[in-house]
Design a protein around this motif. Structure first.
Motif, PDB file in Angstrom:
ATOM      1  N   GLN A 111     -10.507  41.786  19.014  1.00  0.00           N
ATOM      2  CA  GLN A 111     -10.302  41.819  20.472  1.00  0.00           C
ATOM      3  C   GLN A 111     -11.638  41.805  21.201  1.00  0.00           C
ATOM      4  OE1 GLN A 111      -8.058  45.191  21.857  1.00  0.00           O
ATOM      5  NE2 GLN A 111      -7.941  44.430  23.951  1.00  0.00           N
TER       6      GLN A 111
ATOM      7  N   GLU B 127     -13.089  38.278  20.910  1.00  0.00           N
ATOM      8  CA  GLU B 127     -12.371  37.357  21.799  1.00  0.00           C
ATOM      9  C   GLU B 127     -12.792  37.555  23.256  1.00  0.00           C
ATOM     10  OE1 GLU B 127      -8.110  37.388  21.283  1.00  0.00           O
ATOM     11  OE2 GLU B 127      -8.330  37.362  19.097  1.00  0.00           O
ATOM     12  N   SER B 128     -12.950  38.800  23.672  1.00  0.00           N
ATOM     13  CA  SER B 128     -13.337  39.100  25.053  1.00  0.00           C
ATOM     14  C   SER B 128     -14.732  38.560  25.357  1.00  0.00           C
ATOM     15  CB  SER B 128     -13.289  40.608  25.283  1.00  0.00           C
ATOM     16  OG  SER B 128     -13.749  40.926  26.570  1.00  0.00           O
TER      17      SER B 128
ATOM     18  N   LYS C  34     -14.635  34.738  25.454  1.00  0.00           N
ATOM     19  CA  LYS C  34     -13.985  34.289  26.693  1.00  0.00           C
ATOM     20  C   LYS C  34     -14.964  34.337  27.864  1.00  0.00           C
ATOM     21  CE  LYS C  34      -9.895  35.299  29.501  1.00  0.00           C
ATOM     22  NZ  LYS C  34      -8.728  36.174  29.653  1.00  0.00           N
ATOM     23  N   ARG C  35     -15.708  35.432  27.972  1.00  0.00           N
ATOM     24  CA  ARG C  35     -16.690  35.553  29.054  1.00  0.00           C
ATOM     25  C   ARG C  35     -17.791  34.507  28.925  1.00  0.00           C
ATOM     26  NH1 ARG C  35     -17.627  42.049  29.841  1.00  0.00           N
ATOM     27  NH2 ARG C  35     -15.494  42.501  30.492  1.00  0.00           N
TER      28      ARG C  35
ATOM     29  N   LYS D   4     -17.645  31.595  27.460  1.00  0.00           N
ATOM     30  CA  LYS D   4     -17.114  30.263  27.774  1.00  0.00           C
ATOM     31  C   LYS D   4     -16.982  30.074  29.281  1.00  0.00           C
ATOM     32  CE  LYS D   4     -14.899  29.188  23.442  1.00  0.00           C
ATOM     33  NZ  LYS D   4     -13.710  28.693  22.763  1.00  0.00           N
ATOM     34  N   ARG D   5     -16.621  31.161  29.977  1.00  0.00           N
ATOM     35  CA  ARG D   5     -16.543  31.100  31.446  1.00  0.00           C
ATOM     36  C   ARG D   5     -17.939  30.826  32.024  1.00  0.00           C
ATOM     37  NH1 ARG D   5     -14.642  36.218  32.924  1.00  0.00           N
ATOM     38  NH2 ARG D   5     -12.752  35.671  31.800  1.00  0.00           N
TER      39      ARG D   5
END
Length: 103
Positions: free
Chosen positions: A19, A22-23, A26-27, A29-30
């Motif tokens: 988790q 993944e977090s 995700k950040r 990639k943003r």
């Protein structure tokens, strides 16, 4: 998969959970999308101030990811080292990276 059993893993490290990984991904990639947006703004010859505002937002987002990693490192890796009697080296390493990060 238990990351602690990975022989290639640094013994000082407390592995991130799936988790957490993944977090962070995700950040990042943003942020990557924001950087691409700035590239497009430059290609489109957009107003300097608009580009600088976006660069500032990217910088802030990267610092937030970094501070989150610093916090996790202190709570998990450094505290583990202290419990195991290796706190001095881990604290020195943490202070060195905080100095570098805060430049």
């Amino acid at each position: 998969m238990n990351h602690c059993e990975d022989n290639n893993m640094n013994a000082k490290m407390v592995p991130r959970t799936e988790q957490e990984i993944e977090s962070i991904i995700k950040r990042l990639k943003r942020i990557e999308g924001q950087v691409r947006g700035v590239q497009k703004m430059v290609e489109d010859n957009r107003y300097c101030i608009d580009i600088l505002v976006q660069i500032s937002a990217i910088h802030a987002a990267l610092k937030k990811v970094g501070f989150n990693l610093l916090e996790r490192h202190a709570k998990h890796c450094v505290s583990k080292a202290i419990r195991e009697g290796n706190g001095e080296e881990s604290i020195r390493e943490l202070l060195d990276v905080i100095k570098q990060f805060s430049k």
